[in-house]
Design an enzyme around this catalytic site. Structure first.
Site, PDB file in Angstrom:
ATOM      1  N   CYS A 118      29.455  38.767  34.447  1.00  0.00           N
ATOM      2  CA  CYS A 118      30.195  38.574  33.197  1.00  0.00           C
ATOM      3  C   CYS A 118      30.480  37.087  32.955  1.00  0.00           C
ATOM      4  O   CYS A 118      29.554  36.350  32.625  1.00  0.00           O
ATOM      5  CB  CYS A 118      31.447  39.435  33.211  1.00  0.00           C
ATOM      6  SG  CYS A 118      32.004  39.774  31.541  1.00  0.00           S
ATOM      7  N   HIS A 130      30.252  44.730  35.167  1.00  0.00           N
ATOM      8  CA  HIS A 130      31.052  44.523  36.387  1.00  0.00           C
ATOM      9  C   HIS A 130      30.656  45.528  37.460  1.00  0.00           C
ATOM     10  O   HIS A 130      31.269  46.596  37.570  1.00  0.00           O
ATOM     11  CB  HIS A 130      32.549  44.675  36.067  1.00  0.00           C
ATOM     12  CG  HIS A 130      33.118  43.478  35.393  1.00  0.00           C
ATOM     13  ND1 HIS A 130      33.777  42.470  36.070  1.00  0.00           N
ATOM     14  CD2 HIS A 130      33.111  43.111  34.091  1.00  0.00           C
ATOM     15  CE1 HIS A 130      34.160  41.539  35.215  1.00  0.00           C
ATOM     16  NE2 HIS A 130      33.771  41.904  34.004  1.00  0.00           N
ATOM     17  N   GLU A 173      31.272  45.540  40.498  1.00  0.00           N
ATOM     18  CA  GLU A 173      32.321  45.720  41.517  1.00  0.00           C
ATOM     19  C   GLU A 173      33.328  46.798  41.116  1.00  0.00           C
ATOM     20  O   GLU A 173      34.179  47.170  41.932  1.00  0.00           O
ATOM     21  CB  GLU A 173      33.030  44.382  41.799  1.00  0.00           C
ATOM     22  CG  GLU A 173      34.076  43.952  40.774  1.00  0.00           C
ATOM     23  CD  GLU A 173      33.490  43.344  39.495  1.00  0.00           C
ATOM     24  OE1 GLU A 173      32.252  43.390  39.308  1.00  0.00           O
ATOM     25  OE2 GLU A 173      34.282  42.842  38.684  1.00  0.00           O
TER      26      GLU A 173
HETATM   27  N1  GLN Z   1      34.822  37.042  27.814  1.00  0.00           N
HETATM   28  C1  GLN Z   1      34.899  36.294  29.032  1.00  0.00           C
HETATM   29  C2  GLN Z   1      34.312  34.887  28.840  1.00  0.00           C
HETATM   30  O1  GLN Z   1      33.728  34.593  27.843  1.00  0.00           O
HETATM   31  C3  GLN Z   1      34.169  37.005  30.171  1.00  0.00           C
HETATM   32  C4  GLN Z   1      34.838  38.344  30.453  1.00  0.00           C
HETATM   33  C5  GLN Z   1      34.629  38.877  31.840  1.00  0.00           C
HETATM   34  O2  GLN Z   1      34.238  38.158  32.757  1.00  0.00           O
HETATM   35  N2  GLN Z   1      34.929  40.144  32.007  1.00  0.00           N
HETATM   36  O3  GLN Z   1      34.464  34.089  29.692  1.00  0.00           O
END
Ligand code: GLN
Length: 152
Positions: A43, A136, A138
């Site tokens: 992410c 994610h 995890e």
């Molecule tokens: N929206 C976040 C970003 O742009 C990332 C979100 C996440 O890691 N769950 O950094």
């Protein structure tokens, strides 16, 4: 090399990016990758590994030739779980992907392998030993992404 693999976790890529600069970690991470270290970015971590980020761009490490659009699926309230597309191959079949304010990856370069798609969009990609995952892994009991990192 003291570590086999490194995970850049989810969170907030602006904050993580500032932390990487403040603690002088940009070059060491790039050198770790250059020396053959395996890296998984999930992410926000996927954003940081990408070639470039869009929508409130942050400086990235540029280790995977792909573009990342931040918050592409909406706000935290728009978080969702979706299955990997059925045509992703046996290795990833039945994987549930948890998206939390996730980025969207696009324009993968010629050396980027797309391993998992959801609704046709790349959500797990790999270039060399660097993996970017917009969901994610995890947060489920499915260990396949982490196993792939350690096996690559
Ligand atoms: N929206 C976040 C970003 O742009 C990332 C979100 C996440 O890691 N769950 O950094």
């Amino acid at each position: 090399m003291g570590a086999r693999a490194l995970i850049l976790p989810g969170g907030e890529s602006t904050t993580i990016s500032k932390g990487l600069v403040r603690h002088e970690l940009v070059k060491p991470i790039q050198e770790f990758a250059g020396a053959g270290g395996a890296i998984l970015g999930t992410c926000a971590g996927a954003i940081l590994l990408s070639r470039i980020s869009r929508n409130h761009p942050v400086p990235t490490l540029g280790l995977i030739d792909v573009e990342a659009e931040r918050n592409a699926y909406g706000t935290q309230l728009d978080s969702f779980v979706a299955p990997a597309d059925k045509d992703c191959g046996d290795s990833w079949s039945g994987m549930d992907c948890v998206f939390i304010r996730a980025p969207r990856l696009s324009e993968p370069g010629p050396d980027v392998e797309v391993h998992v798609r959801v609704d046709g969009e790349p959500v797990l990609v790999r270039e060399g030993r660097c993996w970017a995952c917009t969901f994610h892994p995890e947060l489920t009991d499915d260990l396949r992404v982490h196993e792939a990192l350690l096996a690559c």
